[in-house]
Write an enzyme that holds these catalytic residues in place. Structure first.
Site, PDB file in Angstrom:
ATOM      1  N   GLY A 133     -16.828 -24.357   5.138  1.00  0.00           N
ATOM      2  CA  GLY A 133     -17.277 -25.250   6.207  1.00  0.00           C
ATOM      3  C   GLY A 133     -16.161 -25.838   7.057  1.00  0.00           C
ATOM      4  N   ASN A 187     -15.191 -24.839  10.015  1.00  0.00           N
ATOM      5  CA  ASN A 187     -15.686 -24.977  11.389  1.00  0.00           C
ATOM      6  C   ASN A 187     -16.676 -26.125  11.502  1.00  0.00           C
ATOM      7  OD1 ASN A 187     -14.387 -23.034  13.118  1.00  0.00           O
ATOM      8  ND2 ASN A 187     -15.384 -21.434  11.938  1.00  0.00           N
ATOM      9  N   ARG A 238     -35.657 -10.862   2.237  1.00  0.00           N
ATOM     10  CA  ARG A 238     -34.969 -11.536   3.339  1.00  0.00           C
ATOM     11  C   ARG A 238     -35.977 -12.243   4.241  1.00  0.00           C
ATOM     12  NH1 ARG A 238     -29.768 -10.656   4.725  1.00  0.00           N
ATOM     13  NH2 ARG A 238     -29.689  -8.751   3.489  1.00  0.00           N
ATOM     14  N   MET A 243     -23.167 -16.289   5.723  1.00  0.00           N
ATOM     15  CA  MET A 243     -22.915 -14.900   5.348  1.00  0.00           C
ATOM     16  C   MET A 243     -24.194 -14.153   4.985  1.00  0.00           C
ATOM     17  SD  MET A 243     -19.779 -14.898   5.984  1.00  0.00           S
ATOM     18  CE  MET A 243     -19.308 -13.277   5.410  1.00  0.00           C
ATOM     19  N   ARG A 244     -25.171 -14.277   5.847  1.00  0.00           N
ATOM     20  CA  ARG A 244     -26.410 -13.519   5.675  1.00  0.00           C
ATOM     21  C   ARG A 244     -26.837 -12.941   7.025  1.00  0.00           C
ATOM     22  NH1 ARG A 244     -29.526 -13.450   1.462  1.00  0.00           N
ATOM     23  NH2 ARG A 244     -31.444 -13.255   2.677  1.00  0.00           N
ATOM     24  N   ASN A 252     -22.955 -18.175  17.117  1.00  0.00           N
ATOM     25  CA  ASN A 252     -22.179 -17.719  15.959  1.00  0.00           C
ATOM     26  C   ASN A 252     -20.732 -17.553  16.385  1.00  0.00           C
ATOM     27  OD1 ASN A 252     -21.742 -16.668  13.283  1.00  0.00           O
ATOM     28  ND2 ASN A 252     -21.641 -14.621  14.172  1.00  0.00           N
ATOM     29  N   HIS A 290     -17.444 -15.168  15.318  1.00  0.00           N
ATOM     30  CA  HIS A 290     -17.128 -13.952  14.572  1.00  0.00           C
ATOM     31  C   HIS A 290     -15.629 -13.673  14.668  1.00  0.00           C
ATOM     32  CE1 HIS A 290     -17.818 -10.069  12.724  1.00  0.00           C
ATOM     33  NE2 HIS A 290     -17.074  -9.518  13.668  1.00  0.00           N
ATOM     34  N   SER A 326     -14.478 -14.468  18.471  1.00  0.00           N
ATOM     35  CA  SER A 326     -15.457 -14.513  19.562  1.00  0.00           C
ATOM     36  C   SER A 326     -16.585 -15.465  19.194  1.00  0.00           C
ATOM     37  CB  SER A 326     -16.066 -13.127  19.808  1.00  0.00           C
ATOM     38  OG  SER A 326     -15.078 -12.133  20.009  1.00  0.00           O
ATOM     39  N   GLU A 364     -29.396  -7.818  17.173  1.00  0.00           N
ATOM     40  CA  GLU A 364     -28.323  -6.867  16.867  1.00  0.00           C
ATOM     41  C   GLU A 364     -27.157  -7.602  16.193  1.00  0.00           C
ATOM     42  OE1 GLU A 364     -25.053  -3.977  19.067  1.00  0.00           O
ATOM     43  OE2 GLU A 364     -26.579  -4.978  20.271  1.00  0.00           O
ATOM     44  N   ASP A 371     -23.949  -9.160  15.285  1.00  0.00           N
ATOM     45  CA  ASP A 371     -22.724  -9.461  16.043  1.00  0.00           C
ATOM     46  C   ASP A 371     -22.753  -8.821  17.432  1.00  0.00           C
ATOM     47  OD1 ASP A 371     -21.724 -10.863  13.830  1.00  0.00           O
ATOM     48  OD2 ASP A 371     -20.840  -9.060  12.979  1.00  0.00           O
ATOM     49  N   GLN A 403      -8.383 -18.430  12.241  1.00  0.00           N
ATOM     50  CA  GLN A 403      -9.198 -19.615  11.934  1.00  0.00           C
ATOM     51  C   GLN A 403      -8.700 -20.858  12.664  1.00  0.00           C
ATOM     52  OE1 GLN A 403      -9.229 -19.694   7.656  1.00  0.00           O
ATOM     53  NE2 GLN A 403     -10.692 -18.003   7.520  1.00  0.00           N
ATOM     54  N   GLU A 435     -10.381 -20.593  15.853  1.00  0.00           N
ATOM     55  CA  GLU A 435     -11.821 -20.846  15.719  1.00  0.00           C
ATOM     56  C   GLU A 435     -12.134 -22.336  15.778  1.00  0.00           C
ATOM     57  OE1 GLU A 435     -13.419 -19.095  12.224  1.00  0.00           O
ATOM     58  OE2 GLU A 435     -12.885 -17.046  12.768  1.00  0.00           O
TER      59      GLU A 435
END
Length: 214
Positions: A14, A16, A67, A92-93, A109, A111, A138, A145, A147, A173, A176
């Site tokens: 966590g 970010n 899922r 991470m899903r 998001n 990435h 990014s 789709e 990413d 990071q 980020e």
């Protein structure tokens, strides 16, 4: 302008999330994080949320048969908070198309690659193995789709000789933690939107690689 409400989804440390919390506390972002949801109870991001007085919720993905079932439960939880924005901060899903489409234009998001390069995992090692001279991160809108949604902002870092994947990850990071709060600030000021699957900032369609810094 009224404050926007944000739900953050995460799976791990966590960092970010903390950067976003800090910028909100400095009144740099006109928003309030109304909940943090993790799919793993060991996620340190839940502790960060609790320390900031934010509702911290674990919905353990191992408790669900599919899922789709998991995403249905998560959407039900999110809807209780009625957020303006959903922020993926190391979640991470892979989200189901039905979930993403339900919040289209309201999910961001970050990435760790210069999309469209290196979608998925192990991005730092893949950039090194390919002999790339630069790497980065990014921020993008989330679409079904993986990413693949429109990029809002990219930041580049050079890849140095003899640098390993962890060293490169640490430098990415750092970028980020500056990038993500900035993009969230734009969204919360109604400057940033997704229109016709394009990222639009200040009524201007951004280039495929988004707004580039670094």
């Amino acid at each position: 302008m009224s404050k926007k409400s944000i739900v953050v989804l995460l799976s791990g440390n966590g960092s970010n999330l903390q950067a976003i919390i800090d910028e909100i506390s400095r009144q740099k972002i006109n928003a309030k994080i109304v909940a943090v949801i993790a799919n793993q109870k060991t996620a340190y991001g839940l502790i960060r949320a609790e320390n900031a007085g934010i509702p911290a919720i674990c919905i353990d993905h191992t408790s669900f048969a599919s899922r789709e079932d998991y995403d249905t439960q998560m959407a039900s939880c999110i809807n209780e908070f009625n957020p303006n924005l959903i922020v993926l901060a190391g979640f991470m899903r892979i989200l189901t198309p039905a979930f993403v489409e339900n919040y289209q234009g309201r999910i961001l998001n970050i990435h760790p690659s210069l999309l469209p390069k290196y979608k998925g995992l192990q991005t730092h090692q893949r950039a090194i193995d390919a002999g790339d001279e630069e790497h980065g991160a990014s921020v993008h809108f989330v679409t079904p789709e993986l990413d693949g949604g429109p990029v809002v902002l990219q930041s580049k870092v050079p890849i140095f000789e003899q640098q390993d994947a962890q060293e490169l990850a640490d430098r990415v990071q750092q970028q980020e933690r500056q990038m993500y709060p900035l993009v969230i600030k734009w969204f919360c000021e109604d400057r940033l939107k997704m229109i016709d699957n394009k990222a639009v900032l200040d009524n201007q369609i951004l280039a495929e690689e988004g707004y580039a810094i670094g």
